[in-house]
Design a protein around this motif. Structure first.
Motif, PDB file in Angstrom:
ATOM      1  N   ARG A  78     125.813  16.757 116.267  1.00 62.32           N
ATOM      2  CA  ARG A  78     127.184  16.264 116.360  1.00 62.32           C
ATOM      3  C   ARG A  78     127.970  16.764 115.152  1.00 62.32           C
ATOM      4  O   ARG A  78     128.209  16.035 114.200  1.00 62.32           O
ATOM      5  CB  ARG A  78     127.173  14.737 116.436  1.00 62.32           C
ATOM      6  CG  ARG A  78     128.517  14.141 116.799  1.00 62.32           C
ATOM      7  CD  ARG A  78     128.417  12.637 117.005  1.00 62.32           C
ATOM      8  NE  ARG A  78     129.739  12.086 117.250  1.00 62.32           N
ATOM      9  CZ  ARG A  78     130.558  11.687 116.298  1.00 62.32           C
ATOM     10  NH1 ARG A  78     130.189  11.773 115.033  1.00 62.32           N
ATOM     11  NH2 ARG A  78     131.746  11.211 116.594  1.00 62.32           N
ATOM     12  N   ALA A  79     128.367  18.028 115.219  1.00 61.36           N
ATOM     13  CA  ALA A  79     129.107  18.639 114.127  1.00 61.36           C
ATOM     14  C   ALA A  79     130.560  18.866 114.556  1.00 61.36           C
ATOM     15  O   ALA A  79     131.087  18.158 115.418  1.00 61.36           O
ATOM     16  CB  ALA A  79     128.435  19.934 113.697  1.00 61.36           C
ATOM     17  N   PHE A  80     131.214  19.880 113.965  1.00 56.18           N
ATOM     18  CA  PHE A  80     132.662  20.054 114.124  1.00 56.18           C
ATOM     19  C   PHE A  80     133.090  20.192 115.576  1.00 56.18           C
ATOM     20  O   PHE A  80     134.091  19.594 115.998  1.00 56.18           O
ATOM     21  CB  PHE A  80     133.120  21.286 113.330  1.00 56.18           C
ATOM     22  CG  PHE A  80     134.605  21.517 113.399  1.00 56.18           C
ATOM     23  CD1 PHE A  80     135.485  20.765 112.632  1.00 56.18           C
ATOM     24  CD2 PHE A  80     135.129  22.479 114.257  1.00 56.18           C
ATOM     25  CE1 PHE A  80     136.854  20.965 112.701  1.00 56.18           C
ATOM     26  CE2 PHE A  80     136.494  22.696 114.331  1.00 56.18           C
ATOM     27  CZ  PHE A  80     137.359  21.936 113.552  1.00 56.18           C
ATOM     28  N   PRO A 144     127.631  17.597 106.786  1.00 54.36           N
ATOM     29  CA  PRO A 144     126.423  17.001 106.192  1.00 54.36           C
ATOM     30  C   PRO A 144     125.630  16.138 107.162  1.00 54.36           C
ATOM     31  O   PRO A 144     124.403  16.037 107.053  1.00 54.36           O
ATOM     32  CB  PRO A 144     126.958  16.164 105.022  1.00 54.36           C
ATOM     33  CG  PRO A 144     128.439  16.241 105.051  1.00 54.36           C
ATOM     34  CD  PRO A 144     128.861  17.211 106.104  1.00 54.36           C
ATOM     35  N   GLU A 145     126.316  15.505 108.110  1.00 48.90           N
ATOM     36  CA  GLU A 145     125.604  14.688 109.100  1.00 48.90           C
ATOM     37  C   GLU A 145     124.667  15.555 109.927  1.00 48.90           C
ATOM     38  O   GLU A 145     123.514  15.191 110.181  1.00 48.90           O
ATOM     39  CB  GLU A 145     126.602  13.982 110.023  1.00 48.90           C
ATOM     40  CG  GLU A 145     125.944  13.153 111.119  1.00 48.90           C
ATOM     41  CD  GLU A 145     126.936  12.591 112.128  1.00 48.90           C
ATOM     42  OE1 GLU A 145     126.491  12.091 113.168  1.00 48.90           O
ATOM     43  OE2 GLU A 145     128.159  12.654 111.872  1.00 48.90           O
ATOM     44  N   ALA A 146     125.160  16.712 110.363  1.00 49.81           N
ATOM     45  CA  ALA A 146     124.339  17.613 111.172  1.00 49.81           C
ATOM     46  C   ALA A 146     123.148  18.130 110.378  1.00 49.81           C
ATOM     47  O   ALA A 146     122.022  18.215 110.895  1.00 49.81           O
ATOM     48  CB  ALA A 146     125.186  18.780 111.672  1.00 49.81           C
ATOM     49  N   ILE A 147     123.354  18.475 109.108  1.00 46.99           N
ATOM     50  CA  ILE A 147     122.267  18.962 108.266  1.00 46.99           C
ATOM     51  C   ILE A 147     121.215  17.882 108.073  1.00 46.99           C
ATOM     52  O   ILE A 147     120.000  18.134 108.123  1.00 46.99           O
ATOM     53  CB  ILE A 147     122.811  19.438 106.906  1.00 46.99           C
ATOM     54  CG1 ILE A 147     123.777  20.607 107.107  1.00 46.99           C
ATOM     55  CG2 ILE A 147     121.677  19.830 105.976  1.00 46.99           C
ATOM     56  CD1 ILE A 147     123.195  21.786 107.826  1.00 46.99           C
ATOM     57  N   ALA A 148     121.654  16.643 107.866  1.00 47.09           N
ATOM     58  CA  ALA A 148     120.720  15.535 107.677  1.00 47.09           C
ATOM     59  C   ALA A 148     119.890  15.300 108.936  1.00 47.09           C
ATOM     60  O   ALA A 148     118.696  14.975 108.856  1.00 47.09           O
ATOM     61  CB  ALA A 148     121.483  14.268 107.299  1.00 47.09           C
TER      62      ALA A 148
END
Length: 249
Positions: A78-80, A144-148
């Motif tokens: 759930r990114a941009f 950062p949410e997607a990376i996490a």
């Protein structure tokens, strides 16, 4: 005699690519979804590069008299695109369409099963798990949410028996695939495999493949794996229930 309610149309929203393999892989995945749910109408729209566009698909459905749509982002995190691009496109849809945006595909245990399917198709066996380090190679994101989420998937996957699992990214974030491969070698893993956590071929998956040059095994993209198709249908079912309740189904 009561009529069977009309199911909302599933509109799969893909990113699109100049690489013709991308659209061909999306089409193959959509065919797999249709085969699993023959009574469901499934359409595909692209955000860029390919046709039909998402807007064009929604306009056509509205012109046919369709009233309920589930828009499903063909994305693993759930990114941009899921947070901004797709909602913006959906806001411009014909007003007579009732649209609910489904959740992105990941994370899901089914996707881990699909990743292992691709690794086994590339030559590994379940007996190799304890001696094999795996690079979970994703496209990368500035979110950062997607990376996490990718890091957490790697930790979860490691608990299923692999020697080690390390995340890597083709863009925007570090480490790169080749660096993760070398790290797993340094850890003493007998073999190193790269599992692309991407849905379709294209520029960034090709970068992942180049970064896997020193690995022992490179798996294929997830593509039309049956587990991926099942995740699509789960996301559709979760999103459509409020729509059906709203129309008294």
């Amino acid at each position: 005699m009561s009529r069977k309610p009309v199911l909302p149309v599933l509109v799969v929203i893909a990113h699109g690519s100049r690489d013709p393999r991308h659209a061909a892989t999306v089409d193959a995945l959509v065919r797999c979804v249709r085969s699993l749910r023959p009574g469901l109408r499934v359409e595909t729209g692209f955000l860029d590069f390919n046709v039909p566009s998402v807007h064009g698909v929604l306009e056509s459905l509205a012109a046919e008299g369709v009233r309920e749509v589930v828009a499903l982002p063909l994305l693993l995190t759930r990114a941009f695109h899921a947070k901004a691009d797709i909602p913006a496109v959906l806001r411009d849809a014909p007003s007579q369409l009732g649209i609910r945006q489904a959740e992105v595909l990941g994370p899901s245990p089914l996707l881990l099963t699909a990743l292992e399917r691709r690794l086994y198709e590339a030559g590994l066996t379940p007996a190799d798990k304890s001696s094999t380090g795996v690079v979970l190679a994703s496209a990368g994101s500035t979110d950062p949410e997607a990376i996490a989420v990718i890091a957490e998937i790697a930790r979860e996957w490691r608990r299923t028996g692999w020697c080690a699992v390390r995340p890597a990214f083709a863009s925007a974030s570090l480490p790169r695939t080749e660096d993760a491969v070398r790290e797993l070698r340094a850890l003493g893993c007998s073999r190193v495999a790269v599992a692309p956590y991407v849905l379709a071929p294209g520029f960034l998956p090709d970068r992942i493949a180049r970064g896997a040059a020193e690995a022992d095994v490179l798996a294929d993209v997830l593509g039309p794996a049956p587990e991926v198709a099942r995740v699509l249908l789960r996301r559709y079912d979760s999103a459509r229930r409020p729509l059906l309740a709203a129309v008294g189904a």
